[in-house]
Write an enzyme that holds these catalytic residues in place. Structure first.
Site, PDB file in Angstrom:
ATOM      1  N   LYS A  73     -12.399  -1.179   2.978  1.00  0.00           N
ATOM      2  CA  LYS A  73     -12.874  -2.483   2.488  1.00  0.00           C
ATOM      3  C   LYS A  73     -12.642  -3.630   3.471  1.00  0.00           C
ATOM      4  O   LYS A  73     -13.496  -4.501   3.620  1.00  0.00           O
ATOM      5  CB  LYS A  73     -12.209  -2.796   1.147  1.00  0.00           C
ATOM      6  CG  LYS A  73     -12.642  -1.839   0.058  1.00  0.00           C
ATOM      7  CD  LYS A  73     -11.950  -2.098  -1.250  1.00  0.00           C
ATOM      8  CE  LYS A  73     -12.344  -1.024  -2.255  1.00  0.00           C
ATOM      9  NZ  LYS A  73     -11.752  -1.210  -3.551  1.00  0.00           N
ATOM     10  N   ASN A  92     -16.492  -4.424  -1.058  1.00  0.00           N
ATOM     11  CA  ASN A  92     -16.579  -3.126  -1.749  1.00  0.00           C
ATOM     12  C   ASN A  92     -18.016  -2.763  -2.107  1.00  0.00           C
ATOM     13  O   ASN A  92     -18.270  -1.663  -2.592  1.00  0.00           O
ATOM     14  CB  ASN A  92     -15.688  -3.098  -3.004  1.00  0.00           C
ATOM     15  CG  ASN A  92     -16.342  -3.767  -4.199  1.00  0.00           C
ATOM     16  OD1 ASN A  92     -17.118  -4.708  -4.040  1.00  0.00           O
ATOM     17  ND2 ASN A  92     -16.038  -3.302  -5.395  1.00  0.00           N
ATOM     18  N   GLY A 110       0.967  -3.971  -2.797  1.00  0.00           N
ATOM     19  CA  GLY A 110      -0.120  -3.455  -1.964  1.00  0.00           C
ATOM     20  C   GLY A 110      -1.096  -4.562  -1.637  1.00  0.00           C
ATOM     21  O   GLY A 110      -2.303  -4.338  -1.493  1.00  0.00           O
ATOM     22  N   GLY A 141      -1.636  -6.026   0.982  1.00  0.00           N
ATOM     23  CA  GLY A 141      -2.213  -5.983   2.326  1.00  0.00           C
ATOM     24  C   GLY A 141      -3.523  -5.216   2.397  1.00  0.00           C
ATOM     25  O   GLY A 141      -4.239  -5.278   3.401  1.00  0.00           O
ATOM     26  N   GLY A 142      -3.883  -4.501   1.342  1.00  0.00           N
ATOM     27  CA  GLY A 142      -5.087  -3.670   1.377  1.00  0.00           C
ATOM     28  C   GLY A 142      -6.312  -4.408   0.843  1.00  0.00           C
ATOM     29  O   GLY A 142      -6.228  -5.560   0.395  1.00  0.00           O
ATOM     30  N   ASN A 147       4.135  -6.123  -0.092  1.00  0.00           N
ATOM     31  CA  ASN A 147       3.420  -5.129   0.709  1.00  0.00           C
ATOM     32  C   ASN A 147       4.381  -4.384   1.613  1.00  0.00           C
ATOM     33  O   ASN A 147       5.390  -4.948   2.040  1.00  0.00           O
ATOM     34  CB  ASN A 147       2.341  -5.822   1.565  1.00  0.00           C
ATOM     35  CG  ASN A 147       1.275  -4.859   2.016  1.00  0.00           C
ATOM     36  OD1 ASN A 147       0.746  -4.090   1.195  1.00  0.00           O
ATOM     37  ND2 ASN A 147       0.946  -4.850   3.291  1.00  0.00           N
ATOM     38  N   ARG A 148       4.071  -3.104   1.845  1.00  0.00           N
ATOM     39  CA  ARG A 148       4.911  -2.297   2.740  1.00  0.00           C
ATOM     40  C   ARG A 148       5.037  -3.001   4.094  1.00  0.00           C
ATOM     41  O   ARG A 148       6.113  -3.133   4.627  1.00  0.00           O
ATOM     42  CB  ARG A 148       4.252  -0.913   2.902  1.00  0.00           C
ATOM     43  CG  ARG A 148       4.961   0.015   3.830  1.00  0.00           C
ATOM     44  CD  ARG A 148       4.269   1.363   3.841  1.00  0.00           C
ATOM     45  NE  ARG A 148       2.866   1.279   4.251  1.00  0.00           N
ATOM     46  CZ  ARG A 148       2.046   2.317   4.332  1.00  0.00           C
ATOM     47  NH1 ARG A 148       2.467   3.519   4.004  1.00  0.00           N
ATOM     48  NH2 ARG A 148       0.800   2.159   4.729  1.00  0.00           N
ATOM     49  N   GLY A 198      -6.610   2.218 -13.891  1.00  0.00           N
ATOM     50  CA  GLY A 198      -7.714   1.463 -13.315  1.00  0.00           C
ATOM     51  C   GLY A 198      -9.106   1.821 -13.808  1.00  0.00           C
ATOM     52  O   GLY A 198     -10.100   1.351 -13.240  1.00  0.00           O
TER      53      GLY A 198
HETATM   54  P1  NAP Z   1      -6.419   0.137   1.478  1.00  0.00           P
HETATM   55  O1  NAP Z   1      -7.296  -0.974   1.896  1.00  0.00           O
HETATM   56  O2  NAP Z   1      -6.241   1.306   2.381  1.00  0.00           O
HETATM   57  O3  NAP Z   1      -4.963  -0.517   1.173  1.00  0.00           O
HETATM   58  C1  NAP Z   1      -3.875   0.235   0.891  1.00  0.00           C
HETATM   59  C2  NAP Z   1      -2.681  -0.671   0.530  1.00  0.00           C
HETATM   60  O4  NAP Z   1      -1.660   0.169   0.026  1.00  0.00           O
HETATM   61  C3  NAP Z   1      -2.074  -1.424   1.703  1.00  0.00           C
HETATM   62  O5  NAP Z   1      -1.495  -2.609   1.217  1.00  0.00           O
HETATM   63  C4  NAP Z   1      -0.992  -0.449   2.199  1.00  0.00           C
HETATM   64  O6  NAP Z   1       0.112  -1.106   2.803  1.00  0.00           O
HETATM   65  C5  NAP Z   1      -0.535   0.154   0.912  1.00  0.00           C
HETATM   66  N1  NAP Z   1      -0.085   1.539   1.061  1.00  0.00           N
HETATM   67  C6  NAP Z   1      -0.820   2.594   1.464  1.00  0.00           C
HETATM   68  N2  NAP Z   1      -0.067   3.721   1.433  1.00  0.00           N
HETATM   69  C7  NAP Z   1       1.163   3.329   1.010  1.00  0.00           C
HETATM   70  C8  NAP Z   1       2.376   4.035   0.787  1.00  0.00           C
HETATM   71  N3  NAP Z   1       2.482   5.355   0.990  1.00  0.00           N
HETATM   72  N4  NAP Z   1       3.452   3.340   0.368  1.00  0.00           N
HETATM   73  C9  NAP Z   1       3.363   2.010   0.164  1.00  0.00           C
HETATM   74  N5  NAP Z   1       2.224   1.287   0.364  1.00  0.00           N
HETATM   75  C10 NAP Z   1       1.155   1.953   0.786  1.00  0.00           C
HETATM   76  O7  NAP Z   1      -6.868   0.750   0.080  1.00  0.00           O
HETATM   77  P2  NAP Z   1      -7.717   0.058  -1.067  1.00  0.00           P
HETATM   78  O8  NAP Z   1      -9.171   0.271  -0.827  1.00  0.00           O
HETATM   79  O9  NAP Z   1      -7.226  -1.307  -1.266  1.00  0.00           O
HETATM   80  O10 NAP Z   1      -7.369   0.986  -2.347  1.00  0.00           O
HETATM   81  C11 NAP Z   1      -6.085   0.999  -2.911  1.00  0.00           C
HETATM   82  C12 NAP Z   1      -6.107   1.778  -4.208  1.00  0.00           C
HETATM   83  O11 NAP Z   1      -6.767   1.058  -5.239  1.00  0.00           O
HETATM   84  C13 NAP Z   1      -6.818   3.136  -4.130  1.00  0.00           C
HETATM   85  O12 NAP Z   1      -6.054   4.070  -4.839  1.00  0.00           O
HETATM   86  C14 NAP Z   1      -8.118   2.920  -4.854  1.00  0.00           C
HETATM   87  O13 NAP Z   1      -8.600   4.097  -5.475  1.00  0.00           O
HETATM   88  C15 NAP Z   1      -7.683   1.911  -5.911  1.00  0.00           C
HETATM   89  N6  NAP Z   1      -8.829   1.115  -6.377  1.00  0.00           N
HETATM   90  C16 NAP Z   1      -9.225   1.213  -7.670  1.00  0.00           C
HETATM   91  C17 NAP Z   1     -10.282   0.449  -8.126  1.00  0.00           C
HETATM   92  C18 NAP Z   1     -10.716   0.554  -9.544  1.00  0.00           C
HETATM   93  O14 NAP Z   1     -11.825   0.132  -9.839  1.00  0.00           O
HETATM   94  N7  NAP Z   1      -9.895   1.045 -10.423  1.00  0.00           N
HETATM   95  C19 NAP Z   1     -10.953  -0.413  -7.278  1.00  0.00           C
HETATM   96  C20 NAP Z   1     -10.522  -0.502  -5.981  1.00  0.00           C
HETATM   97  C21 NAP Z   1      -9.464   0.288  -5.544  1.00  0.00           C
HETATM   98  P3  NAP Z   1       0.162  -1.474   4.382  1.00  0.00           P
HETATM   99  O15 NAP Z   1      -0.548  -2.793   4.487  1.00  0.00           O
HETATM  100  O16 NAP Z   1       1.603  -1.552   4.684  1.00  0.00           O
HETATM  101  O17 NAP Z   1      -0.557  -0.360   5.096  1.00  0.00           O
END
Ligand code: NAP
Length: 308
Positions: A93, A111, A151, A153-154, A176-177, A278
């Protein structure tokens, strides 16, 4: 008569590169999809395909396994194809925000992409989808809440934090991590929290490190805890917030969804707090994406049923 081919479970970058061959004779044609890594878990295809069928739109929504280092090429191929648009999920994203041709969002994460005249127009439906999910799960409005996002930062964390700021929620704490990313986001959001709202001794907006002492101190002044990390996608993942830090007054929203309860939702149950996964956010962000692609309201009841 031409023989029809069924859509396969998932496609790759190599398929996109040779799309006319890979997608030949698939009927209805695939003209929408989701790019992610991992992507096998995504329920978006079953939800969006139900909506397309309901409106007799003769196309399908596919699943594309695209790795982080493949996104640029995948978007380049997409520009040349007859697609209506795509969704982006983990980890694309934030990277996609830099790579689309135009953005209709200030979030810094995308997204949803719509194609127009070979241009990629990026938007974000996660924030509004999150708001609707919180309303439907907990019967409250985010603007009245003190929110902690883990989280931040993501891509999802950015979208949710941005939406909380637009709503001018009572208080926002970003965890955030990699703490620096949360601090950078706080700097961007500061103007939203400069107003006269008085809240006592705690700061209305801050970034805090992800450690137990810091979380414990903050959680006394928090109503809604949001997990925006992928922790919980694997059944063996630990809960991002342990049960001992949760209290019955907390609402716990896990953006992760799956067939069984995530570790965080189980922790909320054990602590006597209210928890939700979610799935409702998936529904609402997906319905909003559908509206962007087709300029009409999505058949939300059909999409909800498809997720059951
Ligand atoms: P992303 O951009 O890759 O971001 C991941 C985030 O999680 C970052 O802040 C990262 O921290 C942190 N992180 C990753 N692995 C970690 C770990 N092992 N321990 C601690 N922190 C960790 O991912 P995203 O697209 O935002 O998605 C995140 C989640 O939300 C996914 O599971 C996705 O399926 C879910 N989601 C659900 C919906 C829904 O409609 N329900 C919508 C969107 C997303 P750093 O910055 O330190 O790397």
């Amino acid at each position: 008569m031409k023989k029809k081919k069924a859509m396969t479970e998932r496609y790759t970058l190599a398929d996109l590169e040779n799309w006319r061959e890979a997608a030949r004779d698939i009927d209805p044609p695939i003209r929408l999809g989701v790019f992610g890594d991992p992507v096998a878990h995504s329920l978006s295809p079953q939800m969006q395909n139900a909506a397309l069928k309901q409106y007799d739109i003769s196309m399908q929504y596919g699943r594309f396994h695209i790795r982080a280092n493949e996104l640029r090429s995948a978007l380049r191929f997409l520009r040349e194809l007859d697609f209506v648009g795509v969704n982006l999920t983990v980890p694309h994203k934030i990277a996609a925000f830099e790579q689309v041709d135009e953005t209709a969002t200030g979030v810094g994460a995308v997204n949803t992409i719509r194609l127009r005249d070979k241009k990629l127009i990026g938007s974000n439906t996660d924030g509004e989808g999150f708001l609707r999910a919180i309303r439907s799960e907990f019967s409250v409005d985010v603007r009245d809440l003190r929110v902690m996002i883990i989280g931040a930062g993501g891509g999802t964390g950015h979208a949710i934090a941005w939406q909380c700021a637009l709503e001018n929620c009572e208080r926002l704490v970003l965890v955030n991590r990699t703490l620096e990313k949360a601090i950078m986001l706080v700097d961007r959001l500061r103007p939203f929290f400069a107003g006269p709202r008085v809240l006592g001794p705690v700061a209305r907006l801050e970034a805090v490190p992800w450690d137990e002492a810091a979380l414990r101190a903050q959680l006394q002044d928090i109503d809604l805890i949001v997990n925006a990390t992928p922790l919980g996608m694997n059944p063996s993942d630990a809960t991002p917030v342990p049960t001992r830090l949760l209290a019955p007054h907390h609402m716990v929203f896990d953006a992760v969804y799956g067939p069984s309860k995530t570790a965080l939702v189980r922790a909320a149950d054990e602590a006597g707090a209210r928890g939700a996964n979610g799935l409702s956010m998936l529904l609402h962000q997906g319905a909003l994406s559908f509206s962007i692609w087709f300029d009409r309201d999505a058949p939300i009841d059909v999409m909800r049923t498809a997720l059951l």
